[in-house]
Design an enzyme around this catalytic site. Structure first.
Site, PDB file in Angstrom:
ATOM      1  N   CYS A  25       0.805  -1.153  -0.041  1.00 21.91           N
ATOM      2  CA  CYS A  25      -0.100  -0.109   0.018  1.00 21.91           C
ATOM      3  C   CYS A  25       0.994   1.254   0.041  1.00 21.91           C
ATOM      4  O   CYS A  25       2.084   1.031  -0.493  1.00 21.91           O
ATOM      5  CB  CYS A  25      -1.064   0.112   1.312  1.00 21.91           C
ATOM      6  N   HIS A 547      -1.913  10.841   3.693  1.00 19.84           N
ATOM      7  CA  HIS A 547      -2.593   9.796   3.866  1.00 19.84           C
ATOM      8  C   HIS A 547      -3.801  10.073   4.776  1.00 19.84           C
ATOM      9  O   HIS A 547      -4.129  10.375   6.031  1.00 19.84           O
ATOM     10  CB  HIS A 547      -1.755   8.713   4.887  1.00 19.84           C
TER      11      HIS A 547
END
Length: 625
Positions: A25, A547
């Site tokens: 990820c 994020h």
């Protein structure tokens, strides 16, 4: 520890036979394993480059940070090469087919560019020496130098087979064997004597195996290795381990060699014949339009190896009329590629790349365009387009003034005496148009350069890319002030419920409007399909990871909207992402946004300069250079 060493240690401490699935990820390598007890978490934690290793929801997660993609590529390459049964998946940005094809070809050519430039320069020097009568073509020195200059151009399929095998992650030696099939004397000599013997093919159980000269060809071997990568995996998975060494190579060759020689290899020849007919028709209907179209699209024919189909037409025209009206497009096309590559040279800032671009541009002036096309123009795309159009315009101009070529010779500046027109000045004007128009268009349109930073010699850390810039931007001497990508309330980053983000260099903000803004002028370097994280790089080289939320990757893109694409240029204040804050909270996820500077090793320090509420127009971080 180098990236390759880190990948090796990670696999060793998990157990290669223990891995069943691998992906990544925004910051973590993620593995599914057969037996968790075989994983040495403590050893993984101690590895240089690993921030933390942990099991979460039955999955092994190794937290790397912003360089996770580089490490994953090294890990997946080892897994793919050594155990093809392992399912290895990476998060990839979707791109259109043309971009993927161009980038694949450019990537395959990357490793062979030094040899390509070297042989091209030798060929250029040899052309000068023979033109100036300093070297006789019958001498042993000429034969030796000509051998050196032709090494890569003659044996192109072998060089590309190795590079393509690495690109497609398949067996390099079987790829070389495929190249050997194309270059086998029976095929090459049969092709050379086809006009004399009338034999143009062999019969393979009733199927025609065309005799083609594959010298200098590009696409046949690349396509063959690509197809072989799937055939190899298919066969390998179905053969028991104890018989693999005997039957996998044999079956792959049994399948691929006939397939390559019957279908894949001759494909360019079949298409080339059709192209030749189209070119002849266009010149017959309207020479100026035909010249423009052929001059414009000839570089594409070169990429696919179909330009050789035009040679017989040129030969026939010269034999019947004393000159060929098609040949000037070869000249203007080559010189336009040279002009575009020299334009790239003027824009590049990285010294090594700049030197290679100059060499490639010079060799293109002498008619050897492969280094310029594959090393630079095609790589940066815009120069290739500029050269195509400039070559077409120059060809149309020369044709309008009755231009032609009286001999078949390498189309470069040394071939100029073989070209004719109503007045020779039109030849000079035509090639000047091609060179200057291509170079000028590149200088105006610009390129996006990837400038590699210097590796950390003390630690052995591999070099990392610095911001892609249009003309090269020097890093400022003073501190860098970075605006906030989030409009909201600043939180304590050390209190984030994630061990990596909590230790990161940056800040944490809770958004009040559910938007991510561009904190600087720069570029989107990574955008995950789940749209929960975005990697940015400023024009000054600052790398930032934004994020949205904690563990929001599990939402698989739900509640997120992206307004940009990977590789898109951004300006400070642009809206990059939008997300539904309340819906994400209702799903049980923390919506705090960690904002991490990922290349902190390039700077002396990162400091948060704002408290309380912060707006996208306010400075959030100060980076000490």
């Amino acid at each position: 520890m180098t990236t390759e060493d880190l990948a090796k240690e990670i696999i060793a401490n998990i157990g290669q036979d223990n891995i069943t699935y691998a992906t990544h990820c925004a910051t973590r390598l993620r593995f599914n394993v057969k037996d968790e007890s075989q994983v040495n978490l403590k050893a993984l934690d101690r590895l240089e480059g690993v921030l933390r290793a942990q099991f979460n929801s039955g999955q092994l997660q190794i937290i790397i940070g912003a360089k996770v993609k580089i490490v994953f590529d090294a890990v997946s390459e080892r897994l793919n090469l050594e155990n093809l049964d392992i399912e290895v998946k990476s998060v990839k940005q979707k791109k259109n087919v043309i971009s993927r094809v161009v980038e694949t070809i450019a990537g395959i050519f990357g490793p062979v560019i030094p040899v390509l430039i070297g042989c091209g320069m030798v060929k250029s020097v040899l052309a000068i020496l023979t033109t100036m009568k300093l070297l006789e073509t019958t001498s042993g020195a000429y034969v030796t130098f000509n051998l050196i200059s032709d090494l890569i151009f003659y044996f192109f399929p072998f060089f590309l087979a190795v590079s393509a095998a690495k690109k497609f992650r398949t067996n390099e030696y079987l790829a070389v064997a495929l190249a050997g099939a194309y270059m086998y004397p029976t095929i090459m000599e049969g092709a050379a004597k086809a006009a004399e013997t009338g034999i143009t093919s062999l019969s393979f159980f009733g199927l025609p195996l065309l005799l083609v000269n594959y010298k200098s060809t590009i696409i046949p071997v690349i396509l063959s290795v690509w197809v072989m990568s799937y055939v190899y995996r298919f066969v390998d998975k179905r053969i028991p381990d104890m018989f693999k060494i005997l039957f996998v190579p044999m079956l792959v060759l049994f399948i691929m060699v006939p397939l390559g020689l019957i279908a894949i290899g001759p494909l360019g020849t079949y298409i080339g014949k059709g192209v030749a007919e189209v070119v002849t028709y266009l010149y017959t209907v309207n020479g100026v339009i035909g010249s423009f179209l052929f001059g414009t699209f000839r570089p594409i024919l070169i990429i696919f190896g179909m330009h050789y189909a035009i040679t017989p037409i040129n030969s026939q025209l010269i034999a019947e009329y004393g000159y060929s009206v098609i040949s000037p497009a070869n000249l203007t096309g080559n010189l336009a590629q040279a002009g575009a590559c020299l334009g790239v040279f003027l824009l590049l800032k990285h010294k090594a790349s700049k030197s290679s671009a100059l060499s490639s541009g010079v060799t293109a002036l002498f008619g050897i365009t492969e280094p310029a096309i594959f090393g630079f123009n095609l790589k940066y795309k815009r120069p290739f387009i500029c050269a195509m159009l400039a070559g077409g315009i120059g060809a149309a101009y020369i044709n309008f003034w009755g231009g032609g070529a009286t001999a078949l010779i390498l189309p470069g500046i040394l071939a100029l005496p073989t070209y004719i027109a109503d007045s020779y000045i039109h030849i000079i004007i035509g090639i000047s148009i091609s060179i200057t128009l291509a170079m000028g268009a590149v200088l105006i349109w610009g390129i996006e350069e990837d400038i590699p930073a210097t590796a950390n010699a003390a630690s052995g850390t591999p070099a990392t890319p610095v911001s892609p810039v249009t003309s090269g931007t020097a890093r400022p001497a003073g501190p860098l002030m970075i605006c906030s990508p989030i409009n909201g309330t600043i939180k304590d980053i050390s209190a984030i419920d994630d061990p990596i983000f909590a230790l990161g260099s940056g800040a944490a903000v809770e958004s009040v409007d559910g938007k991510v803004y561009a904190p600087f002028n720069g570029k989107v370097v990574s955008l995950f399909p789940t749209r929960h994280a975005i990697g940015l790089m400023s024009d000054a080289g600052v790398e930032m990871l934004v994020h949205v939320g904690i563990n929001t990757v599990k939402l698989k893109g739900k509640h997120f909207t992206a307004h940009v694409q990977q590789d898109q240029i951004i300006r400070q204040g642009d809206v990059l992402l939008e997300y539904d804050v309340e819906a994400i909270r209702a799903a049980g996820y923390d919506t705090v946004v960690p904002i991490i500077i990922s290349n902190t090793f390039d700077y002396q320090g990162v400091e948060q300069v704002t408290a309380g509420h912060v707006a996208p127009t306010q400075h959030l971080l100060r980076i000490q250079v």
